[in-house]
Design an enzyme around this catalytic site. Structure first.
Site, mmCIF file in Angstrom:
data_model
loop_
_atom_site.group_PDB
_atom_site.id
_atom_site.type_symbol
_atom_site.label_atom_id
_atom_site.label_comp_id
_atom_site.label_asym_id
_atom_site.label_seq_id
_atom_site.Cartn_x
_atom_site.Cartn_y
_atom_site.Cartn_z
ATOM 1 N N TYR A 109 -9.296 12.597 21.713
ATOM 2 C CA TYR A 109 -10.473 13.050 20.978
ATOM 3 C C TYR A 109 -11.688 12.294 21.495
ATOM 4 C CZ TYR A 109 -7.010 14.859 17.612
ATOM 5 O OH TYR A 109 -5.958 15.504 17.018
ATOM 6 N N HIS A 176 1.511 13.557 21.435
ATOM 7 C CA HIS A 176 0.552 14.614 21.105
ATOM 8 C C HIS A 176 1.058 15.993 21.544
ATOM 9 C CE1 HIS A 176 -4.061 15.205 20.456
ATOM 10 N NE2 HIS A 176 -3.356 16.163 19.897
ATOM 11 N N PRO A 256 -4.972 22.714 7.857
ATOM 12 C CA PRO A 256 -4.403 23.188 6.589
ATOM 13 C C PRO A 256 -5.264 24.198 5.846
ATOM 14 C CG PRO A 256 -5.272 20.971 6.312
ATOM 15 C CD PRO A 256 -5.322 21.270 7.780
ATOM 16 N N ARG A 259 -8.845 25.930 9.830
ATOM 17 C CA ARG A 259 -10.085 25.561 10.530
ATOM 18 C C ARG A 259 -11.317 26.006 9.757
ATOM 19 N NH1 ARG A 259 -8.129 25.665 16.835
ATOM 20 N NH2 ARG A 259 -6.045 26.435 16.451
ATOM 21 N N GLY A 260 -11.239 25.905 8.455
ATOM 22 C CA GLY A 260 -12.387 26.213 7.601
ATOM 23 C C GLY A 260 -12.357 27.595 6.981
ATOM 24 N N PHE A 261 -11.575 28.508 7.541
ATOM 25 C CA PHE A 261 -11.588 29.882 7.029
ATOM 26 C C PHE A 261 -11.144 29.937 5.569
ATOM 27 C CE2 PHE A 261 -9.567 33.982 6.160
ATOM 28 C CZ PHE A 261 -10.590 34.848 6.506
#
Length: 378
Positions: A109, A176, A256, A259-261
């Site tokens: 990241y 990862h 979870p 991604r914001g939806f």
């Protein structure tokens, strides 16, 4: 990205956000390691009420808060422009005050920038929190290359993590992504040695198949599996979560709230520029978003029933699936952390879970993973 205003009739009742998150925040902001908080009689009652604070959850033998904090989007610029450190440190420390003890990052990241941020933010209370990070990519040039899980690269990665995270051990050290050129037994063996040396305490995997989980677990006990899982993205229900349950492995869903939806961030009018990370997500095409509005409407409906926001319903639903599931929603805003913690006050009865699932499975999904992909390493 553009978004048309939502119709007022579709707006969720916001009292759920105010009442649930404020109640929870009042009880959790006064934890013994809070930054500048005081405990009074009313908050003591909330702290001692497991129905309010949600208790703890176990990832194998590792105890963590029921909801963690994903720190990927803070400095890396993955889904939004990189945020300033001075703005993100208060979010991480504020999350601790709200009861979050589990923080997720990775060397890739940035690369490296999010680990540096997490390390600085949590250094004052390092022994009170659990830090998870991940290795598995070639980063020797300072930019992301291909997958690399050779033992020497794992060791180099961990040495860098320890410095950036300002710590002497990684509480949960994840692979990862699987390196097809390195047997998983060699990866697990290297992490086993690092655990013996005290540089790591627990071993985790990400986006791997049940067979790979078993092979790794036979060499070094796996504490957690981290993979994408949400009300919309449910492929991991095909054997993977059951394998975790069988072996005593915790499951950590990333994405979870999709991604914001599922947090009501987008609607059927949302569009993404070509350089946006969202544009490459199959379930964020205009066709997929339009189809999934039916899922969002289902979540909104349950939000009205339980006086909660869509994000809270989405997280509470995940928490209700198995007692070893610990979602790690990511955010750059402290009020979203507080809202997410409000999910701990929401429960589903067995009958409600059946009702929800029955309605959910009638909705056709677009651009999501097929169940058989869960049986293959990603």
């Amino acid at each position: 990205m553009s978004e048309q205003p939502k119709e007022t009739s579709k707006q969720i009742n916001r009292r759920g956000f105010i009442s649930k998150s404020a109640l929870l925040g009042a009880g959790m902001a006064a934890t013994p390691f809070a930054f500048g908080s005081e405990i009074n009689d009313s908050t003591k009652k909330l702290i001692n009420n497991p129905a309010v604070i949600g208790g703890k959850r176990m990832l194998g033998s590792l105890e963590v808060s029921p909801i963690g904090l994903g720190c990927m989007g803070m400095k890396s610029g993955s889904y939004n422009p990189p945020r300033d450190k001075k703005d993100m440190i208060p979010v991480i420390r504020g999350a601790v005050d709200l009861g979050v003890t589990f923080f997720d990052t990775a060397e890739v990241y940035g690369p490296f920038t999010d680990e540096e941020l997490v390390g600085e933010a949590l250094q004052p209370i390092r022994d009170k929190v659990v830090i998870a990070s991940k290795f598995g990519f070639e980063l020797s040039t300072g930019s992301r290359g291909g997958r690399n899980s050779r033992p020497e690269n794992i060791r180099n990665a961990v040495e860098g993590m320890l410095k950036r995270l300002r710590t002497d051990r990684i509480d949960l050290l994840y692979l990862h992504r699987l390196d097809p050129n390195v047997p998983i037994e060699d990866v697990a063996g290297t992490v086993k040695d690092l655990i013996k040396e005290g540089k790591a305490l627990h071993f985790g995997l990400s986006e791997v198949s049940p067979s790979t989980i078993r092979k790794a677990h036979a060499v070094q006990k796996v504490s957690a599996l981290q993979s994408e899982y949400s009300i919309i993205q449910r492929a991991l229900e095909n054997e993977v979560i059951d394998t975790c349950e069988e072996l005593g492995i915790g499951f950590v869903p990333w994405g979870p709230v999709c991604r914001g939806f599922l947090g009501d961030k987008f609607n059927e009018y949302s569009r993404f520029s070509e350089d946006s990370r969202f544009a490459a997500v199959p379930y964020f095409t205009s066709e997929a978003i339009k189809a999934h509005m039916e899922v969002l409407n289902l979540v909104r409906e349950w939000g009205r029933r339980k006086d909660a926001t869509p994000a809270q319903i989405s997280l509470a639903w995940l928490l209700s699936q198995k007692p070893f599931i610990v979602p790690i929603p990511g955010t750059t805003k402290l009020h979203h952390v507080k809202q997410n913690q409000g999910a701990l006050n929401i429960s589903f009865t067995d009958a409600e879970k059946i009702e929800f699932r029955t309605a959910l499975e009638k909705i056709p999904l677009v651009g999501v993973r097929a169940p058989e992909t869960a049986l293959v390493d990603q």
